[in-house]
Motif scaffolding. Structure first.
Motif, mmCIF file in Angstrom:
data_model
loop_
_atom_site.group_PDB
_atom_site.id
_atom_site.type_symbol
_atom_site.label_atom_id
_atom_site.label_comp_id
_atom_site.label_asym_id
_atom_site.label_seq_id
_atom_site.Cartn_x
_atom_site.Cartn_y
_atom_site.Cartn_z
ATOM 1 N N ARG A 217 0.721 -1.221 0.159
ATOM 2 C CA ARG A 217 -0.048 -0.277 -0.121
ATOM 3 C C ARG A 217 0.979 1.103 0.065
ATOM 4 O O ARG A 217 0.368 2.366 0.179
ATOM 5 C CB ARG A 217 -0.893 -0.100 1.086
ATOM 6 C CG ARG A 217 -2.074 -1.332 0.937
ATOM 7 C CD ARG A 217 -2.913 -1.209 2.046
ATOM 8 N NE ARG A 217 -3.437 0.201 2.670
ATOM 9 C CZ ARG A 217 -3.254 0.531 3.811
ATOM 10 N NH1 ARG A 217 -2.361 -0.131 4.940
ATOM 11 N NH2 ARG A 217 -3.767 1.524 4.082
ATOM 12 N N ALA A 226 -9.678 3.369 -5.016
ATOM 13 C CA ALA A 226 -10.127 2.471 -5.915
ATOM 14 C C ALA A 226 -11.515 2.390 -5.972
ATOM 15 O O ALA A 226 -12.243 2.684 -4.977
ATOM 16 C CB ALA A 226 -9.378 1.241 -5.741
ATOM 17 N N THR A 243 -4.022 -0.213 -2.036
ATOM 18 C CA THR A 243 -4.853 0.984 -2.049
ATOM 19 C C THR A 243 -4.508 1.641 -0.684
ATOM 20 O O THR A 243 -4.660 1.332 0.254
ATOM 21 C CB THR A 243 -6.082 0.939 -2.237
ATOM 22 O OG1 THR A 243 -6.673 0.186 -3.520
ATOM 23 C CG2 THR A 243 -6.997 2.207 -2.195
ATOM 24 N N VAL A 247 -11.223 1.819 -0.783
ATOM 25 C CA VAL A 247 -11.812 0.985 -1.857
ATOM 26 C C VAL A 247 -13.376 1.063 -1.784
ATOM 27 O O VAL A 247 -14.157 0.851 -0.740
ATOM 28 C CB VAL A 247 -11.425 -0.333 -2.016
ATOM 29 C CG1 VAL A 247 -12.250 -1.213 -2.971
ATOM 30 C CG2 VAL A 247 -10.179 -0.644 -1.905
#
Length: 330
Positions: A217, A226, A243, A247
């Protein structure tokens, strides 16, 4: 609509893998209803495939035949043919697009005419063709995910990933660019869809091979936020481990997603659910269309008569089409 018209043609899914193109009376209007002469209606692939295959779109929903598609049959544009007694904001002859789907089970736009609440229609002022507007409802839905990201720093100037480059994902790629993302990573196993994502504004694409993109990450490959458009647990988990901040779920998740303890720190990455459909999202999506930064026609692989509905769904099944635009008058 001429005063002499009293009937129309509409699609009915009579049984799994069977459909009829039947003649029915043109429906009457309630005070806040609008009768739309449909100029183009696009497939909603997951909906269409579920209904044609005899499988409810959402777990727990009941599916009965004959099924008059309200959903799918919700991505459409056309012109106002008649208005209910209390409708003042729309006029006969005006071009409109549906920005919000009608209630599940209600007849939709898989026909020559469709009835919609006035509040669910957005006036169109441009002369862009039906393919540019028919999927406004989808664009509104995807824009809701961008609204959800605002609380997590938004996308402007940031690195954004979009997983699943079907219709929703390709809209998300374009909206990420529209909202000022610095870089957009498109993820999909289908080469043709990755190529189209690049044409529509992705900075880079990948097939999602976990070995080629190892977990982490931090570092240059990690993304800030995302959007998952697949609903596949393994894909969501793939994103979580690459990420930094959040998300957002757009795809319908049907299985458990594993959130490991390591994701809580550094700071932790948030897994964000979907929001509410709203008119502001529809207006934002429409503004992107008008600005030329959102091209919904790029999602339409082919146009065919609505009476050929099952042939169009088979193109979706074989992944030979991203979306099909149906013309109910052809």
């Amino acid at each position: 609509m001429s005063a002499a018209e009293t009937s129309m043609r509409r699609l009915v899914v009579t049984a799994p893998r069977e459909a009829a193109w039947e003649e029915v009376p043109i429906p009457s209007l309630k005070p806040r209803d609008v009768l739309v002469r449909v100029l183009g209606v696009t497939t909603c692939p997951h909906w269409d495939l579920h209904i044609v295959d005899g499988v409810p779109m959402f777990p727990g929903h009941e599916l009965r035949y004959p099924y008059v598609p309200g959903q799918p049959g919700h991505e459409a544009m056309g012109e106002v043919a008649a208005v209910g007694a209390q409708v003042r904001e729309l006029r006969v002859g005006q071009r409109v697009a549906a920005w919000r789907a009608s209630d599940i089970g209600a007849p939709g736009f898989y026909g020559q005419y469709g009835v919609c609440r006035a509040d669910d229609l957005l006036p169109i002022t441009s002369s862009r063709p039906p393919a540019s507007w028919a999927s406004l409802e989808l664009a509104m839905c995807v824009e809701v995910s961008f609204q959800r990201l605002v609380a997590h720093g938004g996308v402007r100037g940031r690195r954004v990933a979009v997983a699943g480059l079907g219709p929703a994902g390709l809209v998300a790629v374009q909206l990420a660019r529209h909202h000022g993302a610095a870089a957009i990573v498109g993820i999909d196993p289908v080469p043709a869809r990755r190529a189209l994502a690049m044409d529509l504004g992705a900075s880079e694409v990948t097939d999602g091979d976990a070995c080629a993109w190892s977990t982490g990450r931090t570092g240059t490959r990690a993304v800030d936020v995302a959007i998952d458009c697949t609903g596949i647990a393994a894909v969501v988990e793939f994103l979580l481990h690459r990420t930094r901040d959040a998300v957002v779920l757009f795809g319908v998740v049907r299985e458990a997603v594993r959130y490991e303890g390591v994701l809580m720190w550094g700071p932790g990455v948030s897994l964000v659910g979907y929001g509410e459909h709203n008119f502001a999202a529809a207006q934002s999506a429409a503004a992107a269309i008008e600005a030329g930064t959102l091209d919904l026609s790029a999602l339409v692989t082919t146009t065919m008569p609505l009476r050929d509905y099952l042939r169009g769904v088979e193109l979706l099944r074989r992944k030979e089409a991203i979306k099909v635009l149906f013309d109910p008058w052809a």
